[in-house]
Design an enzyme around this catalytic site. Structure first.
Site, PDB file in Angstrom:
ATOM      1  CE  LYS A 154      46.691  17.772 -46.210  1.00  0.00           C
ATOM      2  NZ  LYS A 154      46.442  17.776 -44.766  1.00  0.00           N
TER       3      LYS A 154
HETATM    4  C1  LIG Z   1      45.833  18.705 -43.980  1.00  0.00           C
HETATM    5  C2  LIG Z   1      45.435  18.246 -42.633  1.00  0.00           C
HETATM    6  C3  LIG Z   1      44.341  18.810 -41.967  1.00  0.00           C
HETATM    7  C4  LIG Z   1      43.546  19.954 -42.534  1.00  0.00           C
HETATM    8  O1  LIG Z   1      42.817  19.587 -43.676  1.00  0.00           O
HETATM    9  P1  LIG Z   1      42.295  20.713 -44.693  1.00  0.00           P
HETATM   10  O2  LIG Z   1      41.761  19.970 -45.835  1.00  0.00           O
HETATM   11  O3  LIG Z   1      43.514  21.524 -45.042  1.00  0.00           O
HETATM   12  O4  LIG Z   1      41.293  21.512 -43.951  1.00  0.00           O
HETATM   13  C5  LIG Z   1      43.983  18.276 -40.741  1.00  0.00           C
HETATM   14  N1  LIG Z   1      44.703  17.290 -40.178  1.00  0.00           N
HETATM   15  C6  LIG Z   1      45.757  16.735 -40.781  1.00  0.00           C
HETATM   16  C7  LIG Z   1      46.508  15.665 -40.089  1.00  0.00           C
HETATM   17  C8  LIG Z   1      46.162  17.180 -42.028  1.00  0.00           C
HETATM   18  O5  LIG Z   1      47.231  16.624 -42.629  1.00  0.00           O
END
Ligand SMILES: *Cc1c(COP(=O)(O)O)cnc(C)c1O
Length: 497
Positions: free
Chosen positions: A113
């Protein structure tokens, strides 16, 4: 260069420039903003391969954010992608066996993120200027664990912004929770809810589209925006690292220019994998997009049957950021796969809210055939962590392990020889207990924070600086609310009414 405008997936007729789409977060009709035209990246491979992450980001982001000047974008990129990341490569590629892992967890909160949320505050600040906003921006965010901390980190102490984060009180890892509740910054608010991520996300979406609340906000001098992946300002920066992965393979001689590669993506809200889809539209040679789910396999069922059904048991797994039954960004794929049929998308989304499910016709299913669904049980996830460690002494977190496990099943089923990148979304240190348990085959008895040092020994690498002092940081946020109290909490924070 032609200007790229944004419209709602649900048909609201007004198109807006990127800045307004970023400020709004979500369209007034509840739809998500999509580019009216998807640009093409036409720079030759050899030139692209010579670019730094930052320069590549500029070349890609300028195609989507045409109302930002290059000077503005370059400044935002420079402030976002700096020494907050613990490696100058930002998103390095690690090859183990025949699998390439794209490590997207070198940012300040140790999850992917950060790739988007370190730049979103800068994009938003510029957008507010461009739109002539005089109000204070309130970022309202639901998190399954990682978005919340990354958004808090990005927006803390940003002037003219307040950030409010709702997380499932019993649905995130101890490290994730501690990261959030210790967040400093007078403009930060963190609230646990007695409910799961979908409850948090629905509550936030409801507030966004509540006309009365918007009016109250307006009167009090506030305007909402979103840091969730429904915000187009999150998706665009995520397109960059798909190119970056390909260019690293190219530079290392592991693929030839134009040779297709596959990506296996651990998926929850469908934002990350959708960014890969946009990269493909831009011209990146991608074969299959392997959409990996955990036991909450609503996307696997959808991709294999064409039926999306959210009415099912919800599981809390060791990959909490994927414990999601309503994958918001799928709406954007439906829009593209249906030939931009906004009336149809709107009907499906209404049907989903009212009936809990919808079914797409075979034409739409065919248009999505580059996506392959798979899922990994908790056992398969643990086995993947263990087997990668046994083979390569390389540690992967449970989310990455879900993608790895799904990739192995896909390879066994298809024999597809295409080079594949597993998108590695979190540091194993965020999930020390589950990772150690998977490796040792038995449950550790120490608390999560002692386990960090134990994992460091196992990995023969230090605990990442970003969480080293976590156990001793003061807890600053203690509010917990029921899922139907979210609005009252917001009203009280903002002293509305
Ligand atoms: C948010 C997240 C995901 C999923 O990603 P999306 O964009 O919501 O599909 C997978 N792994 C981690 C560690 C995340 O923080």
């Amino acid at each position: 260069m032609a200007e790229v405008m944004y419209r709602s997936t649900r048909g609201e007729s007004r198109t807006v420039a990127a800045a307004e789409a970023i400020v709004n977060g979500i369209a007034a009709d509840g739809g998500l903003y999509v580019p009216t035209e998807i640009p093409q990246l036409t720079i030759p491979w050899a030139e692209l391969a010579a670019l730094s992450y930052q320069d590549l980001a500029l070349q890609i982001m300028r195609l989507f954010l045409t109302d930002y000047t290059e000077v503005e974008l370059a400044a935002a990129i420079e402030q976002a992608y700096d020494a907050k990341f613990d490696t100058p490569a930002l998103a390095p590629l690690a090859t183990h066996g025949s699998v390439h892992f794209l490590e997207l967890y070198h940012g300040p909160t140790l999850a992917f993120k950060d790739m988007a949320l370190s730049i979103l505050p800068h994009l938003l600040r510029l957008a507010a200027q461009k739109c002539g906003l005089t109000q204070e921006v309130v970022i309202l965010t639901a998190t399954s664990g990682d978005t919340g901390k990354a958004a808090l980190e990005g927006f803390a102490e940003v002037p003219g912004v307040k950030i409010i984060v709702f997380f499932p009180e019993h649905g995130v890892s101890p490290v994730q929770k501690r990261q959030m509740v210790t967040q400093a910054g007078a403009n930060t608010y963190v609230i646990g809810i007695e409910g799961n991520f979908d409850d948090a996300q629905s509550g936030v979406k409801a507030m966004f589209t509540d006309a009365q609340l918007r009016q109250q906000m307006q009167q009090a001098g506030y305007v909402f925006s979103s840091a969730n992946s429904i915000n187009i300002g999150r998706l665009v920066p995520q397109v960059v690292y798909y190119y970056y992965a390909y260019l690293q393979l190219l530079s290392q001689g592991k693929v030839r220019a134009e040779q297709a590669i596959n990506f296996a993506v651990p998926t929850g809200n469908f934002g990350n994998i959708l960014a890969a889809y946009y990269a493909r539209c831009l011209g990146l040679p991608i074969g299959k997009l392997i959409c990996a789910s955990n036991t909450n396999k609503v996307l696997f069922d959808f991709l294999t049957t064409g039926v999306y059904n959210k009415d099912r048991q919800f599981f809390v797994t060791m990959s909490p950021s994927m414990d999601i039954l309503i994958s918001s960004n799928l709406e954007r794929l439906l829009y593209h796969a249906s030939g931009e049929n906004t009336a149809w998308v709107k009907d499906q989304m209404t049907y989903l809210t009212q009936q809990g499910h919808y079914q797409v016709p075979s034409t739409v299913q065919t248009a999505m055939s580059s996506f392959v669904g798979g899922y990994a049980t908790e056992e398969a996830t643990a086995a993947a962590i263990s087997s990668v460690y046994q083979q390569s002494h390389y540690l992967i977190d449970p989310h990455t392990a879900v993608a790895y496990a799904v990739l192995q099943q896909y390879l066994a089923d298809s024999g597809d020889p295409t080079p594949t990148v597993v998108v590695s979304t979190a540091s194993p240190f965020k999930f020390a207990k589950d990772v150690l348990e998977a490796i040792a085959g038995q449950q550790p008895t120490e608390d999560e924070f002692t386990l960090l040092s134990k994992l460091a020994q196992t990995a023969a690498q230090p605990v990442p600086a970003a969480i080293r002092d976590l156990p001793t940081r003061p807890i600053l946020h203690k509010t917990v609310c029921e899922k139907d109290e979210m609005r009252q909490v917001v009203e009280s924070i903002l002293q509305l009414s």
